[in-house]
Every structure is written in C-alpha cells, then in structure tokens.
Design an enzyme around this catalytic site. Structure first.
Site, short mmCIF file in Angstrom:
data_model
loop_
_atom_site.label_atom_id
_atom_site.label_comp_id
_atom_site.label_asym_id
_atom_site.label_seq_id
_atom_site.Cartn_x
_atom_site.Cartn_y
_atom_site.Cartn_z
N LYS A 78 5.05 22.94 12.66
CA LYS A 78 4.30 23.54 11.55
C LYS A 78 3.87 22.46 10.55
O LYS A 78 4.60 21.48 10.33
CB LYS A 78 5.21 24.58 10.88
CG LYS A 78 4.57 25.49 9.85
CD LYS A 78 5.62 26.51 9.41
CE LYS A 78 5.12 27.44 8.32
NZ LYS A 78 6.17 28.43 7.93
N SER A 104 4.69 33.12 7.87
CA SER A 104 3.72 32.07 7.62
C SER A 104 3.58 31.09 8.78
O SER A 104 2.63 30.31 8.82
CB SER A 104 4.10 31.30 6.34
OG SER A 104 5.31 30.57 6.52
N SER A 120 9.13 34.41 8.08
CA SER A 120 8.07 33.52 8.55
C SER A 120 8.29 32.91 9.92
O SER A 120 7.38 32.29 10.47
CB SER A 120 7.82 32.41 7.53
OG SER A 120 7.18 32.94 6.39
#
Length: 556
Positions: free
Chosen positions: A133, A214, A238
């Site tokens: 990420k 997310s 997330s």
C-alpha cells in the site's frame, strides 16, 4: 477506516469509517508518471478481461515449487506480473489499483535468482512479487504518499520495518497500490478507493462497484492476480473491508504484532499492517514474515512472546471441530437479508464441521462510535505531525494545518469530489494529554475490551466470534460518497485485537466475507478456524471484470 452502519445512531458528520537490467520492452512497464491521475469518472470502462494468465490464482507454495523446479525464475515471474498490470490495471479495465511500479523490480528479481542458484532460497517469499500500500514507506525510487499529492517527493530516509522484513525474506517489491487517500480519514463524504494521486480504484468483480477502503488497491490488485500477495493497513476495516469486497482473505493483526514504523499514520492506538491474500495459507505465510519486534515501535515489544515465524503450523482442516464460536447477531446481522442468508449457510457449515455456535451479543459495541472518533481525531493530528517532522527537509509541510492549506491550494485535484471535514475537525483538537482524549481512550478500551470482546468470550468460553464482514460492495459514487449498510470491524479495531475475513460467497456476483474475531494475540486460533472454513467451502473464485453486477433474478 470506514463509516459505521446507520443503525448505530451516529450522525454521518460524527464518524468516518491508504530496472536497471532486463529487456527494453519490460522497462516501459515501469515508466509511470507518479502524478498521473486516472479519470475520476464513476462510469465503468469498456470491459477487457485480458488474455489467459498463466499465474492466475497462483499460491506462494505453488510459485516456490515452480522456482525450485526451474519452471519459473523470479525475473520471469516479475515480468509476467508487470505485463499483467499493464494489461489489466492500466489497459482495458482501467482497474486503477496500482499507483506506481518499482523501477528496480526486475533488477531485484534477477539478483534474487542469482542468490537462489548460489545459496538456495531464503524462505517462502524468496523471489515472490509483492505489492504494498502507498502509505508504507520505501527508501528507494518509489514515492510514499498515502495517495496525496502533498507527499510527492517526500521520500522517507529508510524503509518501513515491514518493508525491511519483506526485503530480508527475498520478496520482490513490484510497486505501490492505490488507496482511499489518507487511509480514508479526510472527509465524511469520501468515495473509497479514490486518491488525488491515483484516481478511482475499481472492484474487479464489477467495475462500477467500490473496492472498499482504505486498502482498496491492495484488495483489487490481489483479487485480479496482479501480484502473488499484498500488504494493506487498517485502522478500522481497511484490511478486512476491501478483502471482503474483493473475495480475499484479509488478516488485521493484534496491534503490536506488526510494526507501524515507517507507515504514514492515522492512529497509533489502532493502526496495523497485515496480509491480503487469496488463501488462508498465504496469509499465514505472509504474517510470519511481517510479525516481530521493532525497537522503533515500542508496542511491538509484547510480540516477542506472541509472534511466530511460521503460522502455517496452526492450520488444520479439522480446525472447526470442538470450537466454541460466538454469534453476535444483535448489531452485526440484520442490515442486509441476502448477506444474512449467506452467513447462515456458513454457520451451518461450521456446525457440520463440529463447531458449537453460541448466541453471544456484544452490547457495548453500540457505544463505540463516538469515543472512537474522538480518539482518532486526536491521534491523527499528533501522529501525522510527528510523521511529517520525521521527513525533515524532504517536505515543507510540517503540520496538519499545512496539509489543509495544500489541499485548498490544489482544490482542482485534491478537493474535486469531496472535502476535508475530518482534517478540520482534527485540527481543532489539542494534545494527547487533553482530558477529553484520555477519557475517550479509556472508554474505547473499556467498551471494546473488558466490557466487549474479552467479556463475551470469557462469559461463553469462546474460541472466537463470527459475523458477516459487511454487505456486498456498493456502487462507486463520487458525488454522494460511500453508502454503508453495516460491518463488524469496529470492536476488534478499537480493542486492537485481531480479525480475519474469508470469502463466504457471492450475491449477484458480488463478494461477501465472513469475519472471525478474537482476543489479543489469538491469530493462531483465527487462522485455524478460517482455514478449516475455507477448505470446507472453497468459495474464492477469480473476478471476471464485469461492467456491473449480475442483476438477473436468481433461479429458484
């Protein structure tokens, strides 16, 4: 981070639930402009499923076997995944899951091939292409921006600890994944999977649907077979939310099992990095690499007693037999009948496999939203300013007020679709010594732990709790923002306890996940239960990149 269900009674405004070698042709795959922004349109692109992919649904064990036999090399695997990204992510489907490719990926892979030939493999990740990420720091030629244009150019001076672990294990860092900007903690009306730097990420099961957030890009990319495995981060939902939305296994570890050092923060009380994979076994392998003590993150000291180098030893196909599993229906069921029906079938499977199911409500969970938000607003201001200070001269932005001002000055790119209400709310908060913060933090711990998960598990002598992770993914809506019906991530997130989601089936072709939730450091138990359920059902199937959900009436 994501919104709670409307049934919580919390107003929307109060809550928010991130080569130098190799063929010349391959080099074109990594020449991405880090500031290029895919279209923010919510209309799905024309569908192109791409050509048949040799590595579709490949597992870590299968890839290692191929590397050992000589069928593949790390360089060859990396080339294939880079080509897959170019075809699927940047090509016909415009999935938008990868924000940047590593220009050194092929050179790293070649070096790992030479090392394998000379010394043998380091372990199960040697030569394996991995995506991480874009809030996970790398001190290389890639950016670390949490999806925001504000951090372009502010490259950290050292790798995040989890990146050090991946490199030491011999993983090939393919690149960074898109995310909900600032880990989805900027606006109360945000659209998951959108970032100013990366544009809108889509769900590979239906391109007009949210990949959730997310860790949107990590979820979509792993589901679409753009990497072997990926790493996401979670504050509240997330990891498990995008994993459920993309038919993946997502494991949110106990806070302290995996270091947060070098990761763009949201909340030091709740943040954790963790595996996002297509199988429970691969999640167990990846967790063993990521977990461990890091002097730079004091909370990891406790992991010296709890971390395991090999979590696969806890996997047992008969792991549900004799397990006592609590079902907290009161708050975590009832918001979507079709999801409930899928989970009821999952519960039947568990009973058939020898588990005992006990009705186990968590009454205190209904009280978590308000104190959680108070804690997160304080934490974010303090933690992001500490992170910016650590960048030194690599950024001129030093405070949350600077970030707010940057967004206003770059309104066309950063605030085109939604605002920064949460930034403004956080800016009004004082230091972490404030009585209001300390009171909210104490309430969070009491409600989520001693009156929450610990209490219900002790009362019923449970091995774990189980609930639907969330409803099927909703439509991408940049105008109105996300539409949330409900989820089960908050108790474990606020407590800092582990949870794991595993595919539970599909509704109109859209994935639904099932979460196992446990007490602190219960990852071995959760992996055992999730593995036994996964092997009993094997729901996971690769995406078809459909333009929309299959809304034809189901055959009776």
């Amino acid at each position: 981070m994501k919104k709670p269900s409307p049934s919580s009674g919390t107003p929307r405004e109060l809550s928010r639930r991130t080569f130098l070698g190799g063929a010349a042709a391959a080099s074109t795959l990594v020449a991405l402009d880090v500031q290029a922004q895919p279209s923010a349109s919510s209309n799905p692109p024309a569908v192109s499923r791409g050509s048949a992919f040799e590595l579709e649904e490949a597992t870590l064990a299968g890839l290692q076997a191929d590397l050992t036999s000589g069928k593949h090399t790390a360089h060859g695997l990396t080339e294939r995944y880079l080509a897959r990204i170019q075809e699927i992510d940047k090509g016909g489907t415009a999935l938008g899951s990868v924000i940047e490719l590593n220009p050194d990926a092929l050179a790293i892979a070649a070096a790992l091939d030479a090392e394998r030939e000379a010394k043998g493999p380091r372990g199960p990740l040697h030569g394996i292409p991995v995506l991480i990420k874009d809030n996970i720091g790398t001190a290389d030629r890639m950016q670390t921006t949490a999806g925001s244009l504000a951090l372009v150019g502010a490259v950290p001076s050292r790798d995040a600890f989890v990146v050090e672990r991946l490199r030491a294990a011999g993983a090939v860092l393919l690149g960074k994944t898109n995310l909900s900007e600032w880990a989805n903690f900027r606006s109360t009306h945000s659209c998951s999977g959108w970032s100013g730097r990366g544009g809108q990420c889509r769900n590979p099961y239906a391109l007009d649907r949210t990949p959730s957030g997310s860790s949107s890009g990590s979820g979509a990319a792993t589901a679409a077979n753009l990497c072997a495995v990926s790493v996401g981060t979670e504050t509240d939902g997330s990891i498990v939310s995008p994993s459920a939305a993309c038919s993946l296994v997502g494991l949110k570890p106990t806070v302290g099992l995996v270091s947060r050092a070098g990761i763009v923060p949201l909340s030091h009380t709740q943040d954790s990095a963790g595996p996002m994979t297509r199988t429970v076994t691969d999640a167990a392998v990846l967790l063993g690499v990521l977990a461990g003590v890091d002097p730079s993150d004091a909370v990891t000291a406790a992991s010296q007693r709890h971390a395991h180098a090999d979590y696969t030893r806890f996997l047992d196909v008969n792991g549900l037999k004799g397990a006592r599993i609590g079902v907290p229906r009161e708050r975590f069921f009832g918001y979507h009948p079709a999801t409930d029906a899928l989970i009821e079938r999952a519960l039947d499977v568990m009973k058939e496999r020898g588990a005992e199911l006990i009705e186990a409500p968590i009454p205190s969970a209904a009280k978590l939203d308000e104190p959680e938000l108070e804690v997160l607003l304080h934490d974010f201001k303090a933690d992001i300013e500490a992170y910016l200070a650590g960048l030194g001269e690599r950024t001129r932005l030093k405070t949350l007020a600077d970030l707010i001002r940057f967004n206003e000055e770059h309104r066309d790119t950063e605030l085109a679709w939604f605002g920064q209400e949460l930034f403004h709310q956080a800016q009004q908060k004082g230091p972490l010594t404030d009585k209001k913060y300390r009171k909210a933090l104490a309430a969070c711990r009491k409600l989520s732990r001693e009156q929450g998960i610990d209490a219900v598990m002790a009362k019923h002598k449970l091995d774990a709790l189980v609930a639907p992770t969330q409803a099927p993914p909703g439509l991408i809506d940049l105008v109105n923002g996300d539409h949330w019906l409900g989820s089960s991530s908050t108790p474990a997130a606020v407590a800092g306890y582990p949870s794991i989601t595993v595919p539970a089936g599909y509704i109109a072709g859209l994935p639904v996940g099932l979460s196992f939730i446990g007490k602190a450091w219960s990852e071995p138990t959760l992996l055992r239960l999730a593995f036994a359920y996964e092997q009993a059902t094997k729901h996971r199937r690769p995406p078809t990149f459909a333009p929309t959900a299959d809304l034809r009436p189901a055959k009776v």
